[in-house]
Design an enzyme around this catalytic site. Structure first.
Site, short mmCIF file in Angstrom:
data_model
loop_
_atom_site.label_atom_id
_atom_site.label_comp_id
_atom_site.label_asym_id
_atom_site.label_seq_id
_atom_site.Cartn_x
_atom_site.Cartn_y
_atom_site.Cartn_z
N GLU A 196 -9.59 15.74 -4.67
CA GLU A 196 -10.89 15.54 -3.99
C GLU A 196 -10.96 16.43 -2.74
O GLU A 196 -11.96 17.12 -2.51
CB GLU A 196 -11.01 14.06 -3.64
CG GLU A 196 -12.21 13.67 -2.82
CD GLU A 196 -12.16 12.18 -2.44
OE1 GLU A 196 -11.89 11.33 -3.30
OE2 GLU A 196 -12.36 11.88 -1.25
N SER A 237 -11.20 4.18 -6.86
CA SER A 237 -11.94 5.32 -6.32
C SER A 237 -13.42 5.19 -6.59
O SER A 237 -13.84 4.59 -7.57
CB SER A 237 -11.45 6.62 -6.94
OG SER A 237 -12.27 7.69 -6.49
N HIS A 282 -5.50 12.11 -7.11
CA HIS A 282 -6.97 12.16 -7.18
C HIS A 282 -7.54 12.54 -5.82
O HIS A 282 -8.39 13.42 -5.71
CB HIS A 282 -7.53 10.80 -7.63
CG HIS A 282 -8.99 10.62 -7.34
ND1 HIS A 282 -9.48 10.36 -6.07
CD2 HIS A 282 -10.09 10.71 -8.14
CE1 HIS A 282 -10.79 10.29 -6.12
NE2 HIS A 282 -11.19 10.50 -7.37
N ASN A 283 -7.07 11.89 -4.77
CA ASN A 283 -7.61 12.17 -3.44
C ASN A 283 -7.25 13.59 -2.99
O ASN A 283 -8.05 14.25 -2.33
CB ASN A 283 -7.11 11.15 -2.42
CG ASN A 283 -7.83 9.82 -2.56
OD1 ASN A 283 -8.30 9.48 -3.63
ND2 ASN A 283 -7.89 9.06 -1.49
N LYS A 330 -3.80 7.77 -7.84
CA LYS A 330 -4.94 7.73 -6.90
C LYS A 330 -4.74 8.75 -5.78
O LYS A 330 -5.69 9.40 -5.34
CB LYS A 330 -5.10 6.32 -6.34
CG LYS A 330 -6.12 6.19 -5.21
CD LYS A 330 -7.56 6.28 -5.70
CE LYS A 330 -8.57 6.71 -4.65
NZ LYS A 330 -8.75 5.88 -3.49
P1 NDP Z 1 -12.90 -1.74 6.15
O1 NDP Z 1 -12.41 -1.28 7.47
O2 NDP Z 1 -14.35 -1.65 5.84
O3 NDP Z 1 -12.44 -3.25 5.92
C1 NDP Z 1 -11.16 -3.68 6.21
C2 NDP Z 1 -11.03 -5.15 5.84
O4 NDP Z 1 -9.68 -5.53 6.00
C3 NDP Z 1 -11.86 -6.06 6.70
O5 NDP Z 1 -12.29 -7.12 5.90
C4 NDP Z 1 -10.87 -6.53 7.74
O6 NDP Z 1 -11.15 -7.84 8.24
C5 NDP Z 1 -9.62 -6.61 6.93
N1 NDP Z 1 -8.41 -6.43 7.74
C6 NDP Z 1 -8.12 -5.40 8.56
N2 NDP Z 1 -6.90 -5.57 9.09
C7 NDP Z 1 -6.42 -6.74 8.60
C8 NDP Z 1 -5.22 -7.45 8.77
N3 NDP Z 1 -4.25 -6.97 9.56
N4 NDP Z 1 -5.08 -8.61 8.11
C9 NDP Z 1 -6.06 -9.08 7.31
N5 NDP Z 1 -7.22 -8.45 7.11
C10 NDP Z 1 -7.39 -7.28 7.73
O7 NDP Z 1 -12.02 -0.94 5.07
P2 NDP Z 1 -12.43 -0.42 3.63
O8 NDP Z 1 -13.08 -1.50 2.86
O9 NDP Z 1 -13.08 0.90 3.73
O10 NDP Z 1 -10.97 -0.12 3.00
C11 NDP Z 1 -10.12 -1.13 2.45
C12 NDP Z 1 -9.05 -0.44 1.65
O11 NDP Z 1 -9.67 0.31 0.60
C13 NDP Z 1 -8.23 0.58 2.43
O12 NDP Z 1 -6.92 0.61 1.96
C14 NDP Z 1 -8.92 1.88 2.11
O13 NDP Z 1 -8.08 3.01 2.29
C15 NDP Z 1 -9.28 1.67 0.66
N6 NDP Z 1 -10.35 2.49 0.13
C16 NDP Z 1 -11.47 2.75 0.85
C17 NDP Z 1 -12.48 3.55 0.32
C18 NDP Z 1 -13.75 3.82 1.06
O14 NDP Z 1 -14.52 4.67 0.60
N7 NDP Z 1 -14.02 3.16 2.17
C19 NDP Z 1 -12.34 4.13 -1.03
C20 NDP Z 1 -11.15 3.73 -1.72
C21 NDP Z 1 -10.19 2.95 -1.15
P3 NDP Z 1 -11.98 -8.10 9.61
O15 NDP Z 1 -13.39 -8.28 9.20
O16 NDP Z 1 -11.37 -9.34 10.14
O17 NDP Z 1 -11.75 -6.91 10.49
#
Ligand code: NDP
Length: 463
Positions: free
Chosen positions: A189, A127, A185-186, A182
């Site tokens: 939130e 988080s 937590h959400n 988590k």
């Molecule tokens: P993003 O959309 O920014 O990034 C997603 C990433 O996953 C990209 O690198 C993408 O690659 C890759 N991806 C998507 N689909 C696939 C697939 N089928 N196979 C392989 N790679 C894949 O997401 P976030 O970074 O925001 O979130 C990532 C995780 O973290 C999620 O579970 C989210 O819920 C969690 N999270 C997010 C928070 C936030 O504030 N954003 C906070 C806490 C947790 P490509 O570049 O090829 O599309």
């Protein structure tokens, strides 16, 4: 192989986490489905680039990590995680460790942990959004102790530090325990945000305050018992001007809230556990109502707008929010206790309060006192802890006044009102479920218990 760890998924969270890991001195191999993202990430890593090993295939990634390997997945929850586990399976040894650090549904994490994967597996909730991931998130782990111990040096190095220096990274228990914590937590939130939004609504529509006055009030509150990240950013967003129109930013933002579903999971799980978390449920409901913009517009045209001026002041609102916050957290921690019992986990309530003190979105000074109260007696509802019972007594009249005045004047206050109603139910030894039991017995012969203990479980309904 020279990397201490690998990471798959260089999106918002993955790239921030990778830089944080590199900055703390751990060489990290990274891979992203779209290779250009990996190249751009490496090119933009500045002086940390020397500790980042970009790879363009899973084989290359695996080869770059020192065995026994550890690989963090930071991809969207659900099937992308299963796909990555499947793709990694033939490349990894049984002792290699995959860490799902996304927002997995804890049931999925339980399923994966029980599926007999060909590698070791941890489910870890992270988080703090992008900034937290980059500079110190709050980390809630789940899985076998030995696997947690292996990766703990890296996770504690990158985690936020509480004021007393404790790293905010803790193993919560087996399998899905970390992702469960988590999710709660959400949920909290969502509730914290909703209560702040309700108080904002009373200031805007009930007291007629402009955004900059509201900003000043939040800023003052952030120096008192409500000090928290969410109050701090509420002051900042209320203060900010729109670069296009010069109007307050808040006044040009559409009132339709998004959600990725983790608050909803918490509410659904609470129903399964029969754990009352009405403040969180109200917050999820409120986001769902907010999404129905066209219907709301049509209904306002038909019935006229609801909110009227209110006789309230800053001090009443502050105390009402203090009470609402305590009641909400009391419900959240009680739900964690219920889950602990239902799933045979020993979720460490005081540690959960401690791990939320820094790094995460709900961080606040009040969590220090909650951690202390839960350390004294983890089995007691927070409303019964002496320090919180007295705070509730002090703030309750304000909550009652704010909710009754707000509702009387047409202000929707779902979360605050649910907190108050839950508390009034909790402190009522003789409630009204005798009526429910009588009705159930009348139409379904379900039986009831009698106050006098007499064994005569049916009423004379047929007579
Ligand atoms: P993003 O959309 O920014 O990034 C997603 C990433 O996953 C990209 O690198 C993408 O690659 C890759 N991806 C998507 N689909 C696939 C697939 N089928 N196979 C392989 N790679 C894949 O997401 P976030 O970074 O925001 O979130 C990532 C995780 O973290 C999620 O579970 C989210 O819920 C969690 N999270 C997010 C928070 C936030 O504030 N954003 C906070 C806490 C947790 P490509 O570049 O090829 O599309």
């Amino acid at each position: 192989a020279e990397a201490d760890i690998g990471l798959i998924g260089l999106g918002t969270m993955g790239s921030a986490l990778a830089l944080n890991i590199a900055e703390k001195g751990f060489p990290i191999a990274v891979y992203n489905r779209t290779a250009q993202v990996t190249r751009d990430f490496h090119a933009g890593a500045g002086e940390l680039a020397t500790r980042v090993i970009p790879t363009e295939s899973l084989e290359e990634l695996v080869a770059a990590i020192k065995p026994p390997r550890a690989i963090i997945l930071m991809v969207p929850a659900g099937s992308p995680v299963d796909q990555q586990i499947e793709a990694l399976a033939p490349l990894l040894d049984p002792q290699d460790l995959v860490i799902d650090a996304g927002n997995a549904n804890f049931h999925d994490t339980n399923r994966r942990a029980e599926a007999g994967l060909p590698m070791r597996f941890l489910g870890v909730g992270v988080s703090g959004g992008e900034d937290g991931a980059r500079h110190g998130p709050s980390i809630m782990g789940g899985g076998a102790q030995q696997d947690w111990d292996r990766i703990a040096p890296i996770l504690t190095a990158i985690a936020a530090r509480a004021e007393d220096g404790t790293p905010c990274a803790t193993r919560m228990g087996e399998a899905g325990a970390g992702h469960f914590v988590k999710a709660v937590h959400n949920g909290i939130e969502y509730a914290d945000m909703q209560m702040i939004a309700e108080i904002y609504g009373l200031m805007r529509d009930g007291m007629g305050l402009p955004a900059d006055r509201i900003a000043g009030i939040f800023e003052r509150w952030n120096d008192g018992p409500l000090q928290s990240y969410l109050i701090e950013i509420s002051g900042k967003v209320a203060h900010a001007p729109d670069p296009h129109s010069g109007q307050p930013m808040l006044d040009v933002i559409l009132d339709r809230a998004g959600q990725k579903g983790t608050g909803r999971w918490t509410a659904i799980e609470a129903q399964h556990l029969a754990a009352p978390i009405p403040v969180i449920e109200a917050a999820v409901m409120a986001r769902n109502v907010s999404a129905r913009l066209a219907e709301r517009k049509a209904a306002e045209e038909r019935f006229g707008p609801a909110p009227q001026p209110c006789d309230l002041d800053e001090d009443l609102l502050e105390r009402a929010l203090i009470a609402g916050k305590i009641l909400c957290y009391a419900q959240g921690f009680a739900m964690i206790s219920a889950a602990s019992e239902a799933f045979g986990w020993s979720l460490p309530l005081p540690d959960i309060a401690r791990v939320w003190r820094a790094g995460c979105i709900i961080r606040s000074t009040m969590l220090n006192d909650m951690a202390e109260a839960l350390t004294e007696n983890p089995g007691r509802n927070l409303i019964m802890a002496p320090g919180f019972a007295s705070r509730i007594e002090e703030a309750l009249p304000a909550l009652r006044r704010v909710v009754s005045e707000g509702l009387a004047q047409g202000h929707p206050l779902p979360a605050l009102a649910q907190g108050l109603t839950w508390f009034d139910m909790m402190r009522t030894a003789r409630g009204t479920a005798n009526m429910i039991q009588a009705q159930r017995d009348f139409f379904g012969a379900h039986g009831f218990e009698r106050l006098d203990g007499r064994d005569d479980p049916h009423g004379p309904w047929g007579a």
